[in-house]
Design an enzyme around this catalytic site. Sequence first.
Site: not given
Ligand code: NAD
Length: 255
Positions: A146, A161
């Site tokens: 991130s 995080y």
């Molecule tokens: P999201 O919450 O929609 O998706 C996260 C997914 O991970 C969900 O399906 C959840 O059920 C699953 N999950 C959570 N804990 C888990 C576990 N212990 N075991 C297995 N699965 C698990 O979030 P997103 O925005 O789609 O994020 C996806 C990735 O991108 C994450 O790693 C997040 O940190 C990263 N990210 C997101 C953003 C953003 O702005 N959305 C920015 C930077 C990084």
Amino acid sequence: MSTFPTERTVLLTGAGSPRGIGRYTAGYLAERGWHVGLVDIDGDAAAATAARIADRYGVRAVGVGADVADRDAVVAAVDALEARLPQVVALVAFAGVASPVPYLDLDADEWRRVVSVNLDGTHWVTQRVARTLVSHGVGRIVGISSVSAQRGGGTFSRTPYSAAKAGIQGFVRSVARELGPHGITANVIAPGPIDTDIMGGTLSEERKAAMAADGVLTRIGTPRDVAAAAAFLISEDSGFVTGQTLNVDGGLYMH
Ligand code: NAD
């Protein structure tokens, strides 16, 4: 060095949530001919997503439940997916959790939760999948960091995080070095704010505008922006790119 098999599978963790990047990317890659194996803590959501993808894109797709922080559960999940899908060539480890708790309020449980899902989880699934990739002499690994790791937070999540996501960058570089001789590349995508529900629920237009204001472009990102980067990094033609972090953040962080 081995080439990609015609029938090839990508495994994605964190592909359960309806508006998440992982689920979107699974469909994006299936549309481009990848068979997909999905792992999520919500096994029903992973299975339902897989069924929809198989139906819509005509590829093989299987979804199973596992907590990525639990090594034994991850090993069992990947074993189950491998038994039902063509050769695994790529992994994109999306599973992650956010944490907005201020540093001085942070307790031991919150620290462990955030680091164990984001960093340990990336490690456990990478290690299990890497054994398969090494056995075939070809593979692609993508970790998800991130921009928070590079800028010290600044959007929603805070210290554990940022620490875990920075850890993923060091982790992937080391994996890239060790596994390169086996025909495997390992890279990181560092998204900026993406329009999903991870930052405390669906974003209002005001929050989106505020997050975009810091960047060079005039919008926040979409799951499609990240999916396209993942498609490149797992492609056969990206084989000379390894150990890198690709920011998909609208210019929030330039390095
Ligand atoms: P999201 O919450 O929609 O998706 C996260 C997914 O991970 C969900 O399906 C959840 O059920 C699953 N999950 C959570 N804990 C888990 C576990 N212990 N075991 C297995 N699965 C698990 O979030 P997103 O925005 O789609 O994020 C996806 C990735 O991108 C994450 O790693 C997040 O940190 C990263 N990210 C997101 C953003 C953003 O702005 N959305 C920015 C930077 C990084």
